[in-house]
Scaffold this active site. Structure first.
Site, PDB file in Angstrom:
ATOM      1  N   SER A  87       0.783  -1.241   0.000  1.00  0.00           N
ATOM      2  CA  SER A  87       0.000   0.000   0.000  1.00  0.00           C
ATOM      3  C   SER A  87       0.818   1.296   0.000  1.00  0.00           C
ATOM      4  CB  SER A  87      -0.920   0.000   1.228  1.00  0.00           C
ATOM      5  OG  SER A  87      -0.142   0.092   2.410  1.00  0.00           O
ATOM      6  N   THR A 132      -8.549   2.334  -3.976  1.00  0.00           N
ATOM      7  CA  THR A 132      -8.086   3.682  -3.618  1.00  0.00           C
ATOM      8  C   THR A 132      -8.509   4.720  -4.663  1.00  0.00           C
ATOM      9  OG1 THR A 132      -6.060   5.009  -3.488  1.00  0.00           O
ATOM     10  CG2 THR A 132      -5.892   2.972  -4.700  1.00  0.00           C
ATOM     11  N   ASP A 133      -8.575   5.977  -4.238  1.00  0.00           N
ATOM     12  CA  ASP A 133      -8.867   7.064  -5.193  1.00  0.00           C
ATOM     13  C   ASP A 133      -7.676   7.321  -6.116  1.00  0.00           C
ATOM     14  OD1 ASP A 133      -7.133   8.219  -3.350  1.00  0.00           O
ATOM     15  OD2 ASP A 133      -8.335  10.037  -3.040  1.00  0.00           O
ATOM     16  N   GLU A 134      -6.490   6.751  -5.762  1.00  0.00           N
ATOM     17  CA  GLU A 134      -5.288   7.059  -6.549  1.00  0.00           C
ATOM     18  C   GLU A 134      -5.364   6.500  -7.967  1.00  0.00           C
ATOM     19  OE1 GLU A 134      -1.617   6.798  -4.327  1.00  0.00           O
ATOM     20  OE2 GLU A 134      -2.681   7.046  -2.429  1.00  0.00           O
ATOM     21  N   TYR A 157       2.157   1.893  -7.555  1.00  0.00           N
ATOM     22  CA  TYR A 157       1.102   1.464  -6.611  1.00  0.00           C
ATOM     23  C   TYR A 157      -0.273   1.620  -7.243  1.00  0.00           C
ATOM     24  CZ  TYR A 157      -2.392   2.037  -2.885  1.00  0.00           C
ATOM     25  OH  TYR A 157      -3.544   1.960  -2.125  1.00  0.00           O
ATOM     26  N   LYS A 161      -3.172  -1.159  -8.315  1.00  0.00           N
ATOM     27  CA  LYS A 161      -4.535  -1.168  -7.775  1.00  0.00           C
ATOM     28  C   LYS A 161      -5.548  -1.034  -8.924  1.00  0.00           C
ATOM     29  CE  LYS A 161      -5.869  -1.262  -4.069  1.00  0.00           C
ATOM     30  NZ  LYS A 161      -6.194  -2.401  -3.151  1.00  0.00           N
TER      31      LYS A 161
HETATM   32  P1  NAD Z   1      -1.531  -1.849   5.039  1.00  0.00           P
HETATM   33  O1  NAD Z   1      -0.277  -1.827   4.253  1.00  0.00           O
HETATM   34  O2  NAD Z   1      -1.569  -1.201   6.393  1.00  0.00           O
HETATM   35  O3  NAD Z   1      -1.993  -3.359   5.265  1.00  0.00           O
HETATM   36  C1  NAD Z   1      -1.959  -4.314   4.238  1.00  0.00           C
HETATM   37  C2  NAD Z   1      -2.168  -5.680   4.870  1.00  0.00           C
HETATM   38  O4  NAD Z   1      -2.131  -6.654   3.806  1.00  0.00           O
HETATM   39  C3  NAD Z   1      -1.066  -6.064   5.859  1.00  0.00           C
HETATM   40  O5  NAD Z   1      -1.646  -6.648   7.012  1.00  0.00           O
HETATM   41  C4  NAD Z   1      -0.226  -7.070   5.090  1.00  0.00           C
HETATM   42  O6  NAD Z   1       0.386  -8.044   5.936  1.00  0.00           O
HETATM   43  C5  NAD Z   1      -1.274  -7.715   4.181  1.00  0.00           C
HETATM   44  N1  NAD Z   1      -0.670  -8.262   2.961  1.00  0.00           N
HETATM   45  C6  NAD Z   1       0.213  -7.646   2.127  1.00  0.00           C
HETATM   46  N2  NAD Z   1       0.574  -8.490   1.140  1.00  0.00           N
HETATM   47  C7  NAD Z   1      -0.109  -9.642   1.347  1.00  0.00           C
HETATM   48  C8  NAD Z   1      -0.180 -10.872   0.659  1.00  0.00           C
HETATM   49  N3  NAD Z   1       0.559 -11.100  -0.440  1.00  0.00           N
HETATM   50  N4  NAD Z   1      -1.006 -11.834   1.119  1.00  0.00           N
HETATM   51  C9  NAD Z   1      -1.759 -11.624   2.247  1.00  0.00           C
HETATM   52  N5  NAD Z   1      -1.706 -10.485   2.944  1.00  0.00           N
HETATM   53  C10 NAD Z   1      -0.903  -9.503   2.501  1.00  0.00           C
HETATM   54  O7  NAD Z   1      -2.640  -1.244   4.087  1.00  0.00           O
HETATM   55  P2  NAD Z   1      -3.911  -0.345   4.431  1.00  0.00           P
HETATM   56  O8  NAD Z   1      -3.495   1.065   4.460  1.00  0.00           O
HETATM   57  O9  NAD Z   1      -4.620  -0.927   5.585  1.00  0.00           O
HETATM   58  O10 NAD Z   1      -4.769  -0.564   3.107  1.00  0.00           O
HETATM   59  C11 NAD Z   1      -5.686  -1.644   3.007  1.00  0.00           C
HETATM   60  C12 NAD Z   1      -6.351  -1.605   1.639  1.00  0.00           C
HETATM   61  O11 NAD Z   1      -7.044  -0.380   1.488  1.00  0.00           O
HETATM   62  C13 NAD Z   1      -5.370  -1.695   0.469  1.00  0.00           C
HETATM   63  O12 NAD Z   1      -5.967  -2.498  -0.521  1.00  0.00           O
HETATM   64  C14 NAD Z   1      -5.221  -0.257   0.011  1.00  0.00           C
HETATM   65  O13 NAD Z   1      -4.916  -0.196  -1.355  1.00  0.00           O
HETATM   66  C15 NAD Z   1      -6.588   0.290   0.315  1.00  0.00           C
HETATM   67  N6  NAD Z   1      -6.646   1.736   0.606  1.00  0.00           N
HETATM   68  C16 NAD Z   1      -5.797   2.289   1.534  1.00  0.00           C
HETATM   69  C17 NAD Z   1      -5.900   3.651   1.826  1.00  0.00           C
HETATM   70  C18 NAD Z   1      -5.031   4.314   2.866  1.00  0.00           C
HETATM   71  O14 NAD Z   1      -5.080   5.524   3.025  1.00  0.00           O
HETATM   72  N7  NAD Z   1      -4.238   3.580   3.629  1.00  0.00           N
HETATM   73  C19 NAD Z   1      -6.845   4.439   1.159  1.00  0.00           C
HETATM   74  C20 NAD Z   1      -7.692   3.827   0.226  1.00  0.00           C
HETATM   75  C21 NAD Z   1      -7.588   2.470  -0.038  1.00  0.00           C
HETATM   76  P1  TYD Z   2       1.403   8.977   2.089  1.00  0.00           P
HETATM   77  O1  TYD Z   2       0.989   8.984   3.519  1.00  0.00           O
HETATM   78  O2  TYD Z   2       2.568   8.119   1.688  1.00  0.00           O
HETATM   79  O3  TYD Z   2       0.112   8.599   1.240  1.00  0.00           O
HETATM   80  P2  TYD Z   2      -0.124   8.704  -0.384  1.00  0.00           P
HETATM   81  O4  TYD Z   2       1.171   8.874  -1.057  1.00  0.00           O
HETATM   82  O5  TYD Z   2      -0.757   7.393  -0.672  1.00  0.00           O
HETATM   83  O6  TYD Z   2      -1.052   9.876  -0.556  1.00  0.00           O
HETATM   84  O7  TYD Z   2       1.733  10.460   1.666  1.00  0.00           O
HETATM   85  C1  TYD Z   2       0.792  11.500   1.834  1.00  0.00           C
HETATM   86  C2  TYD Z   2       1.378  12.764   1.246  1.00  0.00           C
HETATM   87  O8  TYD Z   2       2.494  13.154   2.063  1.00  0.00           O
HETATM   88  C3  TYD Z   2       1.939  12.561  -0.153  1.00  0.00           C
HETATM   89  O9  TYD Z   2       1.700  13.741  -0.912  1.00  0.00           O
HETATM   90  C4  TYD Z   2       3.430  12.382   0.055  1.00  0.00           C
HETATM   91  C5  TYD Z   2       3.710  13.204   1.293  1.00  0.00           C
HETATM   92  N1  TYD Z   2       4.788  12.711   2.170  1.00  0.00           N
HETATM   93  C6  TYD Z   2       5.795  13.598   2.608  1.00  0.00           C
HETATM   94  O10 TYD Z   2       5.799  14.784   2.271  1.00  0.00           O
HETATM   95  N2  TYD Z   2       6.767  13.095   3.424  1.00  0.00           N
HETATM   96  C7  TYD Z   2       6.814  11.801   3.820  1.00  0.00           C
HETATM   97  O11 TYD Z   2       7.752  11.391   4.557  1.00  0.00           O
HETATM   98  C8  TYD Z   2       5.779  10.903   3.376  1.00  0.00           C
HETATM   99  C9  TYD Z   2       5.771   9.457   3.775  1.00  0.00           C
HETATM  100  C10 TYD Z   2       4.772  11.418   2.558  1.00  0.00           C
END
Ligand code: NAD
Ligand code: TYD
Length: 349
Positions: A87, A132-134, A157, A161
Protein backbone atom coordinates in the site's frame (compact mmCIF):
# COMPACT_ATOMS: atom_id res chain seq x y z
CA UNK A 1 -27.97 -18.31 6.15
CA UNK A 2 -25.32 -16.76 8.38
CA UNK A 3 -22.16 -15.54 6.74
CA UNK A 4 -18.56 -16.70 6.84
CA UNK A 5 -16.63 -13.66 5.64
CA UNK A 6 -13.03 -13.77 4.48
CA UNK A 7 -11.37 -10.42 5.20
CA UNK A 8 -7.93 -10.24 3.60
CA UNK A 9 -5.27 -7.88 4.96
CA UNK A 10 -7.04 -7.82 8.33
CA UNK A 11 -3.79 -7.35 10.26
CA UNK A 12 -3.03 -4.10 8.45
CA UNK A 13 -4.13 -0.56 9.18
CA UNK A 14 -7.62 -0.39 7.64
CA UNK A 15 -8.23 -4.16 7.69
CA UNK A 16 -7.78 -4.33 11.46
CA UNK A 17 -10.54 -1.73 11.97
CA UNK A 18 -12.82 -3.57 9.54
CA UNK A 19 -12.19 -6.92 11.29
CA UNK A 20 -12.83 -5.41 14.71
CA UNK A 21 -16.05 -3.72 13.56
CA UNK A 22 -17.43 -6.89 11.93
CA UNK A 23 -16.42 -9.24 14.79
CA UNK A 24 -18.06 -6.99 17.39
CA UNK A 25 -21.11 -5.84 15.44
CA UNK A 26 -22.05 -9.18 13.88
CA UNK A 27 -21.57 -11.98 16.43
CA UNK A 28 -23.50 -14.39 14.17
CA UNK A 29 -20.98 -13.96 11.34
CA UNK A 30 -17.81 -15.97 11.24
CA UNK A 31 -14.93 -13.57 10.47
CA UNK A 32 -11.82 -15.10 8.94
CA UNK A 33 -8.85 -12.76 8.79
CA UNK A 34 -6.40 -13.89 6.10
CA UNK A 35 -3.07 -12.09 6.14
CA UNK A 36 0.52 -12.92 5.14
CA UNK A 37 1.86 -10.70 7.95
CA UNK A 38 4.24 -8.69 5.81
CA UNK A 39 6.05 -5.74 7.41
CA UNK A 40 2.66 -3.95 7.45
CA UNK A 41 0.70 -6.73 9.12
CA UNK A 42 0.58 -6.56 12.89
CA UNK A 43 -1.58 -8.88 14.94
CA UNK A 44 -1.22 -6.50 17.89
CA UNK A 45 -3.81 -4.40 16.02
CA UNK A 46 -6.39 -7.08 16.80
CA UNK A 47 -5.87 -7.63 20.52
CA UNK A 48 -9.44 -6.46 21.24
CA UNK A 49 -11.00 -9.32 19.27
CA UNK A 50 -8.39 -12.08 19.12
CA UNK A 51 -10.25 -14.23 21.65
CA UNK A 52 -13.73 -13.67 20.22
CA UNK A 53 -15.50 -16.94 19.37
CA UNK A 54 -16.46 -15.73 15.85
CA UNK A 55 -12.88 -14.65 14.92
CA UNK A 56 -10.34 -16.81 13.05
CA UNK A 57 -6.88 -16.01 11.69
CA UNK A 58 -5.14 -17.66 8.72
CA UNK A 59 -1.54 -16.74 7.91
CA UNK A 60 -1.66 -17.12 4.14
CA UNK A 61 -0.14 -15.23 1.23
CA UNK A 62 -2.68 -14.39 -1.49
CA UNK A 63 0.00 -15.33 -4.01
CA UNK A 64 -0.49 -18.95 -2.90
CA UNK A 65 -3.48 -20.26 -4.87
CA UNK A 66 -3.58 -23.69 -3.21
CA UNK A 67 -3.61 -22.29 0.32
CA UNK A 68 -6.40 -19.90 -0.65
CA UNK A 69 -8.52 -22.80 -1.92
CA UNK A 70 -8.00 -24.62 1.36
CA UNK A 71 -9.16 -21.61 3.38
CA UNK A 72 -12.33 -21.26 1.29
CA UNK A 73 -13.11 -24.92 1.90
CA UNK A 74 -12.12 -25.08 5.57
CA UNK A 75 -14.25 -22.09 6.57
CA UNK A 76 -17.03 -22.47 3.95
CA UNK A 77 -16.43 -18.84 2.96
CA UNK A 78 -19.62 -17.11 1.76
CA UNK A 79 -18.25 -13.62 1.02
CA UNK A 80 -14.95 -11.78 0.63
CA UNK A 81 -13.82 -8.30 1.65
CA UNK A 82 -10.43 -7.88 -0.01
CA UNK A 83 -8.01 -5.38 1.53
CA UNK A 84 -4.66 -7.23 1.38
CA UNK A 85 -2.24 -5.18 -0.67
CA UNK A 86 1.12 -3.54 -0.81
CA UNK A 87 0.00 0.00 0.00
CA UNK A 88 2.92 2.43 0.15
CA UNK A 89 3.64 4.57 -2.94
CA UNK A 90 7.31 5.11 -2.07
CA UNK A 91 7.91 1.36 -1.78
CA UNK A 92 6.18 0.89 -5.16
CA UNK A 93 8.70 3.27 -6.70
CA UNK A 94 11.67 1.23 -5.43
CA UNK A 95 10.09 -2.23 -5.98
CA UNK A 96 7.19 -2.20 -8.48
CA UNK A 97 7.17 -5.99 -8.96
CA UNK A 98 6.23 -6.61 -5.32
CA UNK A 99 3.08 -4.60 -6.08
CA UNK A 100 2.31 -6.59 -9.22
CA UNK A 101 2.74 -9.84 -7.29
CA UNK A 102 0.41 -9.02 -4.40
CA UNK A 103 -1.99 -6.46 -5.81
CA UNK A 104 -2.50 -7.92 -9.28
CA UNK A 105 -1.48 -11.59 -9.21
CA UNK A 106 -2.74 -12.02 -5.62
CA UNK A 107 -6.12 -10.45 -6.42
CA UNK A 108 -6.58 -12.70 -9.45
CA UNK A 109 -5.69 -15.73 -7.30
CA UNK A 110 -8.31 -14.67 -4.80
CA UNK A 111 -10.92 -14.15 -7.53
CA UNK A 112 -10.13 -17.63 -8.86
CA UNK A 113 -10.42 -19.22 -5.43
CA UNK A 114 -13.78 -17.51 -4.88
CA UNK A 115 -15.00 -18.49 -8.36
CA UNK A 116 -14.06 -22.11 -7.78
CA UNK A 117 -15.61 -22.28 -4.30
CA UNK A 118 -18.84 -20.58 -5.42
CA UNK A 119 -19.23 -22.32 -8.82
CA UNK A 120 -22.90 -22.61 -9.78
CA UNK A 121 -24.01 -20.07 -7.18
CA UNK A 122 -21.87 -17.04 -8.00
CA UNK A 123 -24.89 -14.75 -7.70
CA UNK A 124 -25.34 -15.69 -4.02
CA UNK A 125 -21.92 -14.54 -2.80
CA UNK A 126 -20.23 -11.16 -2.73
CA UNK A 127 -16.65 -10.32 -3.66
CA UNK A 128 -16.01 -6.83 -2.28
CA UNK A 129 -12.77 -5.22 -3.47
CA UNK A 130 -11.40 -2.29 -1.45
CA UNK A 131 -9.47 0.18 -3.58
CA UNK A 132 -8.09 3.68 -3.62
CA UNK A 133 -8.87 7.06 -5.19
CA UNK A 134 -5.29 7.06 -6.55
CA UNK A 135 -6.45 4.99 -9.56
CA UNK A 136 -8.05 8.16 -10.95
CA UNK A 137 -4.70 9.93 -11.22
CA UNK A 138 -3.81 13.46 -10.21
CA UNK A 139 -6.07 16.55 -10.25
CA UNK A 140 -4.53 19.81 -11.41
CA UNK A 141 -7.40 22.20 -12.12
CA UNK A 142 -9.96 21.79 -9.36
CA UNK A 143 -12.78 19.29 -9.62
CA UNK A 144 -13.34 15.97 -7.88
CA UNK A 145 -13.02 12.28 -8.68
CA UNK A 146 -16.40 10.75 -9.52
CA UNK A 147 -17.16 7.04 -9.94
CA UNK A 148 -17.22 7.74 -13.69
CA UNK A 149 -13.83 9.48 -13.82
CA UNK A 150 -11.57 7.57 -16.26
CA UNK A 151 -8.71 5.66 -14.68
CA UNK A 152 -5.33 7.37 -15.04
CA UNK A 153 -2.95 5.83 -12.47
CA UNK A 154 0.41 7.60 -12.15
CA UNK A 155 2.47 5.51 -9.69
CA UNK A 156 3.34 1.80 -9.71
CA UNK A 157 1.10 1.46 -6.61
CA UNK A 158 -1.93 3.06 -8.24
CA UNK A 159 -1.28 1.20 -11.52
CA UNK A 160 -1.33 -2.10 -9.63
CA UNK A 161 -4.53 -1.17 -7.77
CA UNK A 162 -6.14 -0.03 -11.05
CA UNK A 163 -5.24 -3.38 -12.64
CA UNK A 164 -6.79 -5.25 -9.72
CA UNK A 165 -9.99 -3.14 -9.96
CA UNK A 166 -10.20 -3.99 -13.68
CA UNK A 167 -9.83 -7.70 -12.96
CA UNK A 168 -12.64 -7.60 -10.38
CA UNK A 169 -14.96 -5.89 -12.87
CA UNK A 170 -13.86 -8.31 -15.61
CA UNK A 171 -14.89 -11.26 -13.39
CA UNK A 172 -18.26 -9.62 -12.80
CA UNK A 173 -18.79 -9.17 -16.53
CA UNK A 174 -17.35 -12.46 -17.75
CA UNK A 175 -18.34 -14.94 -15.04
CA UNK A 176 -21.29 -13.01 -13.56
CA UNK A 177 -19.57 -12.87 -10.21
CA UNK A 178 -21.35 -10.57 -7.73
CA UNK A 179 -18.79 -7.84 -7.02
CA UNK A 180 -18.61 -4.36 -5.61
CA UNK A 181 -15.65 -1.94 -5.59
CA UNK A 182 -15.06 1.09 -3.40
CA UNK A 183 -12.36 3.73 -3.92
CA UNK A 184 -11.39 5.68 -0.84
CA UNK A 185 -9.21 8.71 -0.13
CA UNK A 186 -6.27 8.81 2.35
CA UNK A 187 -7.08 7.31 5.73
CA UNK A 188 -5.61 8.31 9.10
CA UNK A 189 -6.07 7.04 12.64
CA UNK A 190 -4.85 4.40 15.13
CA UNK A 191 -2.79 1.39 13.89
CA UNK A 192 -1.36 3.34 10.93
CA UNK A 193 2.14 2.13 10.12
CA UNK A 194 4.59 5.01 10.67
CA UNK A 195 5.93 5.08 7.13
CA UNK A 196 2.92 7.15 5.97
CA UNK A 197 2.82 10.92 6.41
CA UNK A 198 0.67 11.38 9.53
CA UNK A 199 1.97 8.59 11.81
CA UNK A 200 5.54 9.23 10.62
CA UNK A 201 5.28 12.87 11.68
CA UNK A 202 3.63 12.02 15.01
CA UNK A 203 6.41 9.55 15.77
CA UNK A 204 9.17 11.95 14.70
CA UNK A 205 7.72 14.91 16.58
CA UNK A 206 7.53 12.75 19.70
CA UNK A 207 11.20 11.82 19.28
CA UNK A 208 12.35 15.30 18.12
CA UNK A 209 13.47 13.90 14.75
CA UNK A 210 13.32 15.71 11.36
CA UNK A 211 9.94 15.84 9.59
CA UNK A 212 10.63 15.06 5.91
CA UNK A 213 8.25 17.06 3.69
CA UNK A 214 8.51 16.17 -0.01
CA UNK A 215 9.07 19.08 -2.41
CA UNK A 216 7.40 22.22 -1.12
CA UNK A 217 4.65 20.40 0.75
CA UNK A 218 2.06 21.82 -1.66
CA UNK A 219 0.51 18.45 -2.61
CA UNK A 220 -3.09 18.01 -1.52
CA UNK A 221 -4.79 14.93 -0.09
CA UNK A 222 -8.34 14.29 1.15
CA UNK A 223 -8.24 12.68 4.63
CA UNK A 224 -10.79 10.36 6.22
CA UNK A 225 -10.74 8.86 9.73
CA UNK A 226 -10.12 5.12 9.40
CA UNK A 227 -13.14 4.10 11.51
CA UNK A 228 -15.37 6.09 9.15
CA UNK A 229 -13.90 4.11 6.24
CA UNK A 230 -14.62 0.87 8.14
CA UNK A 231 -18.23 2.05 8.63
CA UNK A 232 -18.46 2.82 4.92
CA UNK A 233 -17.19 -0.68 4.08
CA UNK A 234 -19.87 -2.13 6.37
CA UNK A 235 -22.49 -0.03 4.56
CA UNK A 236 -21.31 -0.97 1.07
CA UNK A 237 -20.98 -4.65 2.01
CA UNK A 238 -24.58 -4.83 3.26
CA UNK A 239 -26.37 -2.30 1.05
CA UNK A 240 -24.18 -1.76 -2.02
CA UNK A 241 -25.65 -2.72 -5.39
CA UNK A 242 -23.88 -5.57 -7.20
CA UNK A 243 -21.60 -4.37 -9.98
CA UNK A 244 -21.44 -0.82 -8.62
CA UNK A 245 -18.54 1.38 -7.56
CA UNK A 246 -18.68 3.71 -4.56
CA UNK A 247 -16.27 6.57 -3.91
CA UNK A 248 -15.56 7.18 -0.23
CA UNK A 249 -14.01 10.42 1.04
CA UNK A 250 -14.01 13.03 3.73
CA UNK A 251 -14.56 16.28 1.75
CA UNK A 252 -11.49 17.24 3.79
CA UNK A 253 -8.60 18.50 1.64
CA UNK A 254 -5.28 19.52 3.13
CA UNK A 255 -1.90 20.57 1.78
CA UNK A 256 0.80 18.33 3.27
CA UNK A 257 2.67 21.24 4.82
CA UNK A 258 -0.49 22.44 6.59
CA UNK A 259 -1.09 18.98 8.06
CA UNK A 260 2.51 18.82 9.29
CA UNK A 261 2.20 22.28 10.88
CA UNK A 262 -1.09 21.31 12.53
CA UNK A 263 0.52 18.17 13.99
CA UNK A 264 3.43 20.27 15.31
CA UNK A 265 1.10 22.78 16.96
CA UNK A 266 -1.14 20.16 18.56
CA UNK A 267 1.77 18.06 19.78
CA UNK A 268 3.61 21.04 21.28
CA UNK A 269 0.46 21.67 23.33
CA UNK A 270 -0.04 18.03 24.31
CA UNK A 271 3.63 17.48 25.20
CA UNK A 272 3.91 20.75 27.09
CA UNK A 273 6.58 22.08 24.73
CA UNK A 274 7.11 25.74 23.96
CA UNK A 275 5.04 26.85 20.94
CA UNK A 276 7.08 26.55 17.70
CA UNK A 277 9.44 23.85 19.02
CA UNK A 278 8.28 21.06 16.69
CA UNK A 279 7.96 23.26 13.58
CA UNK A 280 11.74 23.64 13.68
CA UNK A 281 11.92 19.94 12.80
CA UNK A 282 10.29 20.49 9.38
CA UNK A 283 12.81 19.55 6.67
CA UNK A 284 12.01 19.95 2.99
CA UNK A 285 13.46 16.96 1.12
CA UNK A 286 13.70 15.81 -2.51
CA UNK A 287 10.25 15.39 -4.03
CA UNK A 288 8.72 11.94 -4.64
CA UNK A 289 9.18 10.86 -8.29
CA UNK A 290 5.98 11.52 -10.26
CA UNK A 291 4.32 12.95 -7.14
CA UNK A 292 0.53 13.26 -7.68
CA UNK A 293 -0.47 16.88 -7.03
CA UNK A 294 -4.00 16.57 -5.68
CA UNK A 295 -6.59 13.93 -4.84
CA UNK A 296 -10.18 14.95 -4.09
CA UNK A 297 -13.14 12.61 -3.86
CA UNK A 298 -16.79 13.33 -4.50
CA UNK A 299 -18.57 10.89 -2.20
CA UNK A 300 -22.15 12.11 -2.90
CA UNK A 301 -23.17 8.77 -4.41
CA UNK A 302 -22.61 6.74 -1.24
CA UNK A 303 -24.22 9.53 0.79
CA UNK A 304 -27.30 9.85 -1.40
CA UNK A 305 -27.80 6.17 -2.22
CA UNK A 306 -26.63 4.39 0.94
CA UNK A 307 -26.82 7.13 3.59
CA UNK A 308 -23.15 7.01 4.65
CA UNK A 309 -21.19 10.12 5.55
CA UNK A 310 -18.13 10.80 7.74
CA UNK A 311 -18.95 11.04 11.45
CA UNK A 312 -15.88 12.94 12.63
CA UNK A 313 -14.50 16.39 11.93
CA UNK A 314 -10.77 16.35 11.08
CA UNK A 315 -9.81 18.33 14.18
CA UNK A 316 -11.47 15.72 16.39
CA UNK A 317 -10.04 12.77 14.44
CA UNK A 318 -6.50 14.15 14.56
CA UNK A 319 -6.75 14.64 18.34
CA UNK A 320 -7.92 11.04 18.79
CA UNK A 321 -5.09 9.86 16.55
CA UNK A 322 -2.29 11.79 18.29
CA UNK A 323 -3.59 10.75 21.72
CA UNK A 324 -3.68 7.09 20.59
CA UNK A 325 -0.02 7.20 19.49
CA UNK A 326 1.05 8.92 22.71
CA UNK A 327 -0.73 6.34 24.87
CA UNK A 328 0.23 3.27 22.81
CA UNK A 329 3.98 3.68 23.10
CA UNK A 330 4.56 -0.05 23.16
CA UNK A 331 2.79 -0.52 19.80
CA UNK A 332 4.94 2.22 18.31
CA UNK A 333 8.15 0.81 19.79
CA UNK A 334 7.38 -2.62 18.37
CA UNK A 335 6.71 -1.45 14.83
CA UNK A 336 9.59 1.00 14.73
CA UNK A 337 12.16 -1.70 15.48
CA UNK A 338 13.77 -4.20 13.11
CA UNK A 339 12.80 -4.28 9.44
CA UNK A 340 11.03 -0.97 9.57
CA UNK A 341 14.19 0.75 10.77
CA UNK A 342 16.21 -0.78 7.92
CA UNK A 343 13.70 0.50 5.39
CA UNK A 344 13.64 3.88 7.03
CA UNK A 345 17.44 4.14 6.85
CA UNK A 346 17.49 3.12 3.19
CA UNK A 347 14.76 5.49 2.19
CA UNK A 348 15.73 8.65 4.01
CA UNK A 349 19.52 8.42 4.15
P1 NAD B 1 -1.53 -1.85 5.04
O1 NAD B 1 -0.28 -1.83 4.25
O2 NAD B 1 -1.57 -1.20 6.39
O3 NAD B 1 -1.99 -3.36 5.26
C1 NAD B 1 -1.96 -4.31 4.24
C2 NAD B 1 -2.17 -5.68 4.87
O4 NAD B 1 -2.13 -6.65 3.81
C3 NAD B 1 -1.07 -6.06 5.86
O5 NAD B 1 -1.65 -6.65 7.01
C4 NAD B 1 -0.23 -7.07 5.09
O6 NAD B 1 0.39 -8.04 5.94
C5 NAD B 1 -1.27 -7.71 4.18
N1 NAD B 1 -0.67 -8.26 2.96
C6 NAD B 1 0.21 -7.65 2.13
N2 NAD B 1 0.57 -8.49 1.14
C7 NAD B 1 -0.11 -9.64 1.35
C8 NAD B 1 -0.18 -10.87 0.66
N3 NAD B 1 0.56 -11.10 -0.44
N4 NAD B 1 -1.01 -11.83 1.12
C9 NAD B 1 -1.76 -11.62 2.25
N5 NAD B 1 -1.71 -10.48 2.94
C10 NAD B 1 -0.90 -9.50 2.50
O7 NAD B 1 -2.64 -1.24 4.09
P2 NAD B 1 -3.91 -0.35 4.43
O8 NAD B 1 -3.49 1.07 4.46
O9 NAD B 1 -4.62 -0.93 5.59
O10 NAD B 1 -4.77 -0.56 3.11
C11 NAD B 1 -5.69 -1.64 3.01
C12 NAD B 1 -6.35 -1.60 1.64
O11 NAD B 1 -7.04 -0.38 1.49
C13 NAD B 1 -5.37 -1.69 0.47
O12 NAD B 1 -5.97 -2.50 -0.52
C14 NAD B 1 -5.22 -0.26 0.01
O13 NAD B 1 -4.92 -0.20 -1.36
C15 NAD B 1 -6.59 0.29 0.31
N6 NAD B 1 -6.65 1.74 0.61
C16 NAD B 1 -5.80 2.29 1.53
C17 NAD B 1 -5.90 3.65 1.83
C18 NAD B 1 -5.03 4.31 2.87
O14 NAD B 1 -5.08 5.52 3.03
N7 NAD B 1 -4.24 3.58 3.63
C19 NAD B 1 -6.84 4.44 1.16
C20 NAD B 1 -7.69 3.83 0.23
C21 NAD B 1 -7.59 2.47 -0.04
P1 TYD C 1 1.40 8.98 2.09
O1 TYD C 1 0.99 8.98 3.52
O2 TYD C 1 2.57 8.12 1.69
O3 TYD C 1 0.11 8.60 1.24
P2 TYD C 1 -0.12 8.70 -0.38
O4 TYD C 1 1.17 8.87 -1.06
O5 TYD C 1 -0.76 7.39 -0.67
O6 TYD C 1 -1.05 9.88 -0.56
O7 TYD C 1 1.73 10.46 1.67
C1 TYD C 1 0.79 11.50 1.83
C2 TYD C 1 1.38 12.76 1.25
O8 TYD C 1 2.49 13.15 2.06
C3 TYD C 1 1.94 12.56 -0.15
O9 TYD C 1 1.70 13.74 -0.91
C4 TYD C 1 3.43 12.38 0.05
C5 TYD C 1 3.71 13.20 1.29
N1 TYD C 1 4.79 12.71 2.17
C6 TYD C 1 5.79 13.60 2.61
O10 TYD C 1 5.80 14.78 2.27
N2 TYD C 1 6.77 13.09 3.42
C7 TYD C 1 6.81 11.80 3.82
O11 TYD C 1 7.75 11.39 4.56
C8 TYD C 1 5.78 10.90 3.38
C9 TYD C 1 5.77 9.46 3.78
C10 TYD C 1 4.77 11.42 2.56
Amino acid sequence: MSKSILITGGAGFIGSHVVQLFVEKYPSYKIVNLDALTYAGNLENLKAVENASNYYFEKVDIQDALELEKVFEKHAITDVIHLAAESHVDRSISDPLAFVKTNVFGTVNLLNAAKKAWEGELDQHLFYHVSTDEVYGSLHDGGFFLETTPYDPQSPYSASKAASDHFVRAYANTYKMKTVVSNCSNNYGPNHFPEKLIPLCINNIKNMKPLPVYGKGENVRDWLFVKDHARAIDTVFHQGKAGETYNIGGFNEWKNIDIVRLLCKKMDEKLGREEGTSEKLITFVKDRAGHDLRYAIDSSKIKNELGWEPSLQFDEGIDITIDWYLVNEEWLDHVTSGAYQDYYQQHYH
